[in-house]
Scaffold this motif. Structure first.
Motif, PDB file in Angstrom:
ATOM      1  N   LEU A 124       0.908  -1.402   0.050  1.00 25.25           N
ATOM      2  CA  LEU A 124       0.090  -0.034  -0.059  1.00 25.25           C
ATOM      3  C   LEU A 124       0.992   1.367  -0.048  1.00 25.25           C
ATOM      4  O   LEU A 124       0.828   1.946   0.835  1.00 25.25           O
ATOM      5  CB  LEU A 124      -0.941  -0.203   1.364  1.00 25.25           C
ATOM      6  N   VAL A 125       1.577   1.522  -1.147  1.00 21.84           N
ATOM      7  CA  VAL A 125       2.293   2.792  -1.086  1.00 21.84           C
ATOM      8  C   VAL A 125       2.074   3.375  -2.623  1.00 21.84           C
ATOM      9  O   VAL A 125       1.396   2.710  -3.532  1.00 21.84           O
ATOM     10  CB  VAL A 125       3.815   2.279  -1.277  1.00 21.84           C
ATOM     11  N   GLY A 188       5.804   7.049  -0.224  1.00 17.88           N
ATOM     12  CA  GLY A 188       4.623   7.545  -0.162  1.00 17.88           C
ATOM     13  C   GLY A 188       3.459   6.215   0.398  1.00 17.88           C
ATOM     14  O   GLY A 188       3.555   5.359  -0.508  1.00 17.88           O
ATOM     15  N   ILE A 189       3.072   6.556   1.536  1.00 21.75           N
ATOM     16  CA  ILE A 189       2.293   5.547   2.328  1.00 21.75           C
ATOM     17  C   ILE A 189       0.886   5.675   1.998  1.00 21.75           C
ATOM     18  O   ILE A 189       0.372   6.854   2.430  1.00 21.75           O
ATOM     19  CB  ILE A 189       2.793   5.163   3.825  1.00 21.75           C
ATOM     20  N   SER A 190       0.062   4.691   1.525  1.00 18.53           N
ATOM     21  CA  SER A 190      -1.493   4.962   1.728  1.00 18.53           C
ATOM     22  C   SER A 190      -1.868   5.015   3.079  1.00 18.53           C
ATOM     23  O   SER A 190      -1.210   4.314   3.790  1.00 18.53           O
ATOM     24  CB  SER A 190      -1.959   3.670   0.990  1.00 18.53           C
ATOM     25  N   ASN A 191      -3.064   5.991   3.160  1.00 20.99           N
ATOM     26  CA  ASN A 191      -3.634   5.703   4.726  1.00 20.99           C
ATOM     27  C   ASN A 191      -4.304   4.693   5.112  1.00 20.99           C
ATOM     28  O   ASN A 191      -4.630   4.551   6.076  1.00 20.99           O
ATOM     29  CB  ASN A 191      -4.236   7.367   4.871  1.00 20.99           C
ATOM     30  N   LYS A 192      -4.494   3.932   4.190  1.00 21.19           N
ATOM     31  CA  LYS A 192      -5.103   2.327   4.350  1.00 21.19           C
ATOM     32  C   LYS A 192      -4.048   1.689   5.189  1.00 21.19           C
ATOM     33  O   LYS A 192      -4.584   0.628   5.734  1.00 21.19           O
ATOM     34  CB  LYS A 192      -5.755   1.907   3.144  1.00 21.19           C
ATOM     35  N   THR A 207      10.186 -13.393   8.547  1.00 25.63           N
ATOM     36  CA  THR A 207       9.360 -12.014   8.618  1.00 25.63           C
ATOM     37  C   THR A 207       8.512 -11.932   9.668  1.00 25.63           C
ATOM     38  O   THR A 207       8.294 -12.765  10.495  1.00 25.63           O
ATOM     39  CB  THR A 207       8.265 -12.414   7.510  1.00 25.63           C
ATOM     40  N   ARG A 208       8.311 -10.597  10.042  1.00 27.06           N
ATOM     41  CA  ARG A 208       7.491 -10.214  11.166  1.00 27.06           C
ATOM     42  C   ARG A 208       6.585  -8.927  10.654  1.00 27.06           C
ATOM     43  O   ARG A 208       6.999  -8.342   9.704  1.00 27.06           O
ATOM     44  CB  ARG A 208       8.307  -9.721  12.325  1.00 27.06           C
ATOM     45  N   THR A 209       5.344  -9.059  11.373  1.00 25.59           N
ATOM     46  CA  THR A 209       4.498  -7.830  11.091  1.00 25.59           C
ATOM     47  C   THR A 209       4.462  -6.788  12.108  1.00 25.59           C
ATOM     48  O   THR A 209       4.640  -7.211  13.301  1.00 25.59           O
ATOM     49  CB  THR A 209       2.994  -8.094  10.739  1.00 25.59           C
ATOM     50  N   ILE A 210       4.646  -5.421  11.833  1.00 24.98           N
ATOM     51  CA  ILE A 210       4.787  -4.494  12.637  1.00 24.98           C
ATOM     52  C   ILE A 210       3.993  -3.249  12.606  1.00 24.98           C
ATOM     53  O   ILE A 210       3.470  -2.910  11.439  1.00 24.98           O
ATOM     54  CB  ILE A 210       6.283  -3.734  12.489  1.00 24.98           C
ATOM     55  N   PRO A 211       3.287  -2.962  13.645  1.00 27.29           N
ATOM     56  CA  PRO A 211       2.407  -1.766  13.472  1.00 27.29           C
ATOM     57  C   PRO A 211       2.919  -0.445  12.741  1.00 27.29           C
ATOM     58  O   PRO A 211       4.106  -0.015  13.337  1.00 27.29           O
ATOM     59  CB  PRO A 211       1.878  -1.437  14.831  1.00 27.29           C
ATOM     60  N   ILE A 212       2.131   0.242  12.065  1.00 26.95           N
ATOM     61  CA  ILE A 212       2.652   1.205  11.269  1.00 26.95           C
ATOM     62  C   ILE A 212       3.066   2.363  12.161  1.00 26.95           C
ATOM     63  O   ILE A 212       4.132   3.209  11.967  1.00 26.95           O
ATOM     64  CB  ILE A 212       1.546   1.939   9.993  1.00 26.95           C
ATOM     65  N   ALA A 213       2.485   2.706  13.416  1.00 22.81           N
ATOM     66  CA  ALA A 213       2.826   3.750  14.368  1.00 22.81           C
ATOM     67  C   ALA A 213       4.031   3.719  14.709  1.00 22.81           C
ATOM     68  O   ALA A 213       4.769   4.752  14.879  1.00 22.81           O
ATOM     69  CB  ALA A 213       1.796   3.363  15.517  1.00 22.81           C
ATOM     70  N   LYS A 214       4.749   2.410  14.677  1.00 19.54           N
ATOM     71  CA  LYS A 214       6.175   2.295  15.203  1.00 19.54           C
ATOM     72  C   LYS A 214       7.016   2.836  14.051  1.00 19.54           C
ATOM     73  O   LYS A 214       8.274   3.659  14.248  1.00 19.54           O
ATOM     74  CB  LYS A 214       6.789   0.874  15.187  1.00 19.54           C
ATOM     75  N   ARG A 255      15.475  -7.053   3.335  1.00 15.23           N
ATOM     76  CA  ARG A 255      15.419  -6.868   2.024  1.00 15.23           C
ATOM     77  C   ARG A 255      14.123  -6.441   1.553  1.00 15.23           C
ATOM     78  O   ARG A 255      13.963  -6.024   0.357  1.00 15.23           O
ATOM     79  CB  ARG A 255      15.857  -8.471   1.276  1.00 15.23           C
ATOM     80  N   ARG A 256      12.782  -6.643   2.250  1.00 15.76           N
ATOM     81  CA  ARG A 256      11.658  -6.226   1.855  1.00 15.76           C
ATOM     82  C   ARG A 256      10.774  -5.703   2.829  1.00 15.76           C
ATOM     83  O   ARG A 256      10.819  -6.035   4.096  1.00 15.76           O
ATOM     84  CB  ARG A 256      11.207  -7.447   1.160  1.00 15.76           C
ATOM     85  N   ILE A 257       9.937  -4.614   2.534  1.00 16.90           N
ATOM     86  CA  ILE A 257       9.180  -4.317   3.387  1.00 16.90           C
ATOM     87  C   ILE A 257       7.750  -3.962   2.567  1.00 16.90           C
ATOM     88  O   ILE A 257       7.730  -3.540   1.567  1.00 16.90           O
ATOM     89  CB  ILE A 257       9.296  -2.626   3.943  1.00 16.90           C
ATOM     90  N   GLU A 258       6.873  -4.731   3.104  1.00 16.62           N
ATOM     91  CA  GLU A 258       5.419  -4.664   2.478  1.00 16.62           C
ATOM     92  C   GLU A 258       4.285  -3.992   3.180  1.00 16.62           C
ATOM     93  O   GLU A 258       4.156  -4.269   4.507  1.00 16.62           O
ATOM     94  CB  GLU A 258       4.857  -6.048   2.021  1.00 16.62           C
ATOM     95  N   LEU A 259       3.601  -2.981   2.760  1.00 13.96           N
ATOM     96  CA  LEU A 259       2.569  -2.298   3.712  1.00 13.96           C
ATOM     97  C   LEU A 259       1.030  -2.957   3.428  1.00 13.96           C
ATOM     98  O   LEU A 259       0.859  -3.264   2.462  1.00 13.96           O
ATOM     99  CB  LEU A 259       2.548  -0.713   3.205  1.00 13.96           C
ATOM    100  N   SER A 260       0.538  -2.932   4.479  1.00 12.72           N
ATOM    101  CA  SER A 260      -0.632  -3.802   4.483  1.00 12.72           C
ATOM    102  C   SER A 260      -1.676  -3.314   5.386  1.00 12.72           C
ATOM    103  O   SER A 260      -1.495  -2.339   6.481  1.00 12.72           O
ATOM    104  CB  SER A 260      -0.242  -5.464   5.074  1.00 12.72           C
ATOM    105  N   GLU A 261      -3.107  -3.756   5.172  1.00  9.05           N
ATOM    106  CA  GLU A 261      -4.251  -3.374   6.053  1.00  9.05           C
ATOM    107  C   GLU A 261      -4.159  -3.921   7.288  1.00  9.05           C
ATOM    108  O   GLU A 261      -4.993  -3.640   8.232  1.00  9.05           O
ATOM    109  CB  GLU A 261      -5.275  -3.334   5.572  1.00  9.05           C
ATOM    110  N   GLU A 262      -3.683  -5.325   7.279  1.00 12.22           N
ATOM    111  CA  GLU A 262      -3.615  -6.088   8.188  1.00 12.22           C
ATOM    112  C   GLU A 262      -2.354  -7.123   8.421  1.00 12.22           C
ATOM    113  O   GLU A 262      -1.684  -7.145   7.923  1.00 12.22           O
ATOM    114  CB  GLU A 262      -4.877  -7.094   8.323  1.00 12.22           C
ATOM    115  N   PRO A 263      -2.132  -7.540   9.751  1.00  9.32           N
ATOM    116  CA  PRO A 263      -0.989  -8.354  10.114  1.00  9.32           C
ATOM    117  C   PRO A 263      -1.028  -9.644   9.168  1.00  9.32           C
ATOM    118  O   PRO A 263      -2.055 -10.046   8.726  1.00  9.32           O
ATOM    119  CB  PRO A 263      -0.952  -8.524  11.539  1.00  9.32           C
TER     120      PRO A 263
END
Lengths: 417, 199
Positions: A124-125, A188-192, A207-214, A255-263
C-alpha cells in the motif's frame, strides 16, 4: 621471514642498530600478502611470551592496522546452536563491543554482497521502490543508542550461572542509519496501511509484521554499529531497528517491506514468540518490560569484606529508567542506586550502589521502575499473573545473588512450579 | 633580480592572497542554520521497482488467503513428501515420542488447549502460516526448494494428521485460508501499555 624474525628479536631485546631497524622495515614492506596472517599470529605469540618485568626498559611493538584486546582480557560470547550471549559480567558500561553483541538467528548468518543487496518497499504505497545500500546511506542519517533484547532472554536452574547465562541475550550499541519515516515519506504510504511486513534476506527469509505507528515513531533502517559498518551477525548490510521491541522484530539483512491493512500472522508472531497466559495465548507482545540485573558482584566473582560497589544495568522497552533500587538484605529493605548519566530512553542504563559488606552471608538484588511507573516484578508475581505454564518469553523477574560468608557469589535460582 | 623573476615569485603570493579572500568570504557566508527545515518532499533516491521484481520476492500469504499461489495438494502425496523431506527432523509421524529428542519441533499432537507439546493442532492459529513458513524456510537443509504443489500437499498431510481436515480434502488457494484452526480461539492480543500492573 627469517630475517624479520631476527630483527624482531633484536627489537625486543633492545639492542637495535639503525641498520637492523632499516633492514626490518624494508623486509616488512615487501612481505607478500599471504604471509600477513602468519606474521600476525607470530607477533601475538611473541607479545604473550615476551611479557617483561619492566616494560619501561624495552621498546614495545609498533603501530598495527587493527587493534587487539590485551592478552589478559578475553571476554567471549557463549554460543549455542542458535544464539550466543554477551558476557555482561565483563562489561564496565553500557555499550557492547560489536564482536560481543548477542546473536540469535533462525537459519545462520547470510553472506551478503553489499553492492548487490537491495531493499524493496511495496504494497500500500504510492510508488513501489527499490533502494540499494548506497541509496539508503544518502538519506539524512541519525545516530541512536538503544538496547536489543531477545524475547526469550531468561534462564534459571542452577546456582553456578553468570549474568551471561541468565540473560546474556541483551546488548547495546550506538546505531546509525535513516529514520524509517524518511523512507516511508519518500515512497508515499497509503492511509489504508496499518501494518508493515519486514523480511530478511537469510535462509529463514524471516518475517514479522509491525504496526505502522512504530514507523512514524522511532523505527530506523540502520547500517552502522558503534561507528563502523554493522557486523554480519547483526544484519549486514542493513537491518530494521525498533527501539524497545523484542529482538526478532528488528529484522536483520532487511530486503523487503510490504505495507498492508492487516497483519500477516507469520510463524514468528503466532507459533513462536507467543506465550500462555492462564488459559489463553498472548501474542503481539512488542515492548520488552523493564528489567535490571546486578552484574557485579555476580557469579563467578568473589567479594571481600568491606567496601563493595554494586554495579549493574537496567532498561525498559517502554522508555527511560526512572529509578533502580538495590537491596543488600535479601529484599527486606531497598536503597536508591545512582544512575549513570545520560539516562536514555529504551537503553541499558548503568547503576551503582556503594555497600559496606560486614562479611555475613546475605542476598543482593536490584529492581527497576520505568517512566510508566512499572516496577520490575518477582518471578512469583509473574507466575501469579500468568499461570504456571507461562513459558519463556517476556520474562523479566528480579535476579537475586547469594553472597556466602566466604565471599563466593552464587545465583539464586527460583522455581516456577 | 629581473622583472620576469619578480612576476614568477609574485604569482604564488597572489594565489595565496586570493585563497585567503575566498576562505574569508565563505566563512562570512556560513551563518548558522538548520538544514532540517529545508528537507525536500522527495529526495529522489532509489528507483521504481518493476512488477517482475515485486513478484519474485512477494511470497507472503495473509490469513485472508491473499498471496496463495495456483496449484493444489492432497494428503496422500503430502504423506509421501513428509517422509522424504521432513521426517528426518520432525519424526516419522510428527509426534513427540517419550525419550526421543527430535532435531525439529513436534508437529502433530492433541488439539486440546494447553496440551503439550506445542503442535500445529494446539498452537497454530492460522493454516495460511503453515504454507507461508514451509515455502520460505523449509526444509531446513534446503530452504525454499519446495514447489507450490508440494507445499499444498504437505500442508494437507499435516492438517489431516492433526485431525483438522479430512483425508480426502484437496487444498488450493480457494480453500486453504478457510480452514479453521482449533488454536485460534486461544490467541489474544497483548493489551499492556506499561504502568504499575503486573500482567
Amino acid at each position: 621471514m627469517k630475517k624479520q624474525d631476527k630483527t624482531d628479536r633484536k627489537i625486543v631485546t633492545g639492542k637495535m642498530s639503525r641498520r637492523t631497524l632499516l633492514g626490518g622495515v624494508i623486509t616488512a614492506a615487501v612481505l607478500p600478502v599471504q604471509s600477513l596472517f602468519a606474521s600476525e599470529a607470530k607477533a601475538e605469540k611473541q607479545v604473550l611470551t615476551d611479557i617483561v618485568d619492566d616494560p619501561t626498559k624495552i621498546i614495545g611493538p609498533g603501530p598495527s592496522p587493527l587493534g587487539k584486546r590485551s592478552l589478559f582480557e578475553q571476554p567471549v560470547r557463549k554460543p549455542s546452536d542458535i544464539s550466543s550471549r554477551t558476557p555482561l559480567q565483563d562489561m564496565h558500561s553500557t555499550i557492547t563491543p560489536a564482536d560481543l553483541h548477542f546473536e540469535r538467528h533462525h537459519a545462520g548468518v547470510p553472506a551478503i554482497d553489499p553492492v548487490k543487496h537491495e531493499l524493496l518497499i511495496h504494497g500500500l504505497v504510492d510508488q513501489p521502490m527499490k533502494f540499494t545500500l548506497a541509496d539508503i546511506k544518502r538519506f539524512p542519517s541519525i545516530t541512536r543508542t538503544c538496547f536489543i533484547e531477545c524475547a526469550g532472554n531468561f534462564r534459571t536452574g542452577k546456582t553456578e550461572m553468570t549474568p551471561q547465562d541468565i540473560l546474556g541475550l541483551t546488548s547495546q550499541s550506538e546505531w546509525t542509519g535513516v529514520m524509517l519515516s524518511t523512507i516511508f515519506e519518500e515512497v508515499g504510504i497509503s492511509n489504508k496501511a496499518k501494518w508493515f511486513l519486514a523480511e530478511g534476506s537469510d535462509a529463514a527469509v524471516m518475517t514479522r509484521t509491525i504496526p505502522i505507528a512504530k514507523a512514524w515513531d522511532d523505527a530506523m533502517i540502520v547500517y552502522a554499529q558503534n561507528g563502523e559498518a554493522m557486523r554480519p551477525e547483526q544484519g549486514y548490510p542493513m537491518r530494521l531497528l525498533l527501539p524497545g521491541f523484542e529482538g526478532n522484530m528488528n529484522i536483520k539483512w532487511l530486503r523487503r517491506i510490504e505495507l498492508s491493512e492487516e497483519p500477516y500472522m507469520t510463524r514468528e508472531e503466532t507459533s513462536k514468540y507467543t506465550y500462555p497466559v492462564k488459559d489463553k495465548i498472548r501474542m503481539f507482545s512488542f515492548e520488552l518490560d523493564a528489567r535490571s540485573i546486578i552484574t557485579y558482584p555476580a557469579y563467578p566473582q568473589k567479594v571481600n569484606k568491606g567496601w563493595v560497589e554494586i554495579r549493574g544495568i537496567a532498561w525498559s522497552g517502554r522508555g527511560k529508567v526512572e529509578k533502580v533500587e538495590v537491596s543488600t538484605d535479601a529484599g527486606k529493605t531497598w536503597q536508591l542506586a545512582n544512575l549513570q548519566e545520560p539516562v536514555l530512553s529504551k537503553a541499558h542504563t548503568y547503576f551503582r550502589h556503594l555497600w559496606e559488606w560486614d562479611g555475613k552471608a546475605t542476598e543482593i538484588l536490584s529492581r527497576v521502575t520505568d517512566e510508566t511507573g512499572y516496577l520490575q516484578p518477582t518471578l512469583a508475581q509473574l507466575v501469579a499473573a500468568r499461570g504456571v505454564n507461562l513459558g519463556g518469553y517476556h520474562m523479566n523477574p528480579i535476579t537475586a545473588w547469594q553472597i556466602g560468608a566466604d565471599g563466593r557469589v552464587l545465583f539464586k535460582p527460583e522455581t516456577i512450579k | 633580480m629581473n622583472r620576469k623573476t619578480v612576476y614568477i615569485l609574485a604569482f604564488p603570493v597572489m594565489l595565496f592572497l586570493m585563497s585567503l579572500k575566498t576562505a574569508f568570504t565563505s566563512m562570512q557566508a556560513q551563518s548558522p542554520s538548520t538544514d532540517s527545515l529545508k528537507r525536500p518532499a522527495k529526495f529522489g533516491f532509489g528507483r521504481p521497482a518493476t512488477a517482475q521484481e515485486i513478484a519474485a520476492w512477494n511470497i507472503d500469504i495473509r490469513p485472508d488467503g491473499k498471496g496463495l499461489p495456483a496449484g493444489q495438494g492432497d494428503v496422500k502425496k503430502g504423506k509421501l513428501l513428509y517422509a522424504q523431506k521432513c521426517a528426518m527432523c520432525h519424526g516419522e509421524d510428527g509426534t513427540e515420542k517419550p525419550g526421543v529428542k527430535l532435531p525439529g519441533s513436534a508437529l502433530v499432537g492433541d488439539t486440546s488447549a494447553n496440551s503439550k507439546p506445542k503442535t500445529i493442532g494446539n498452537y497454530w492459529p492460522y493454516a495460511t502460516t503453515l504454507f507461508d513458513y514451509m515455502r520460505r524456510a523449509m526444509p531446513y537443509n534446503l530452504p525454499g526448494s519446495l514447489s507450490n504443489n508440494e507445499v499444498y500437499s504437505i500442508t494437507a498431510y499435516l492438517l489431516n494428521a492433526n485431525k483438522i481436515i479430512k483425508a480426502d480434502v484437496v487444498l488450493d488457494a480457494k480453500n486453504l485460508y478457510k480452514v479453521q484452526m482449533p488454536a485460534k480461539k486461544l490467541f489474544i492480543m497483548d493489551d499492556r501499555k506499561g504502568g504499575p500492573e503486573i500482567k
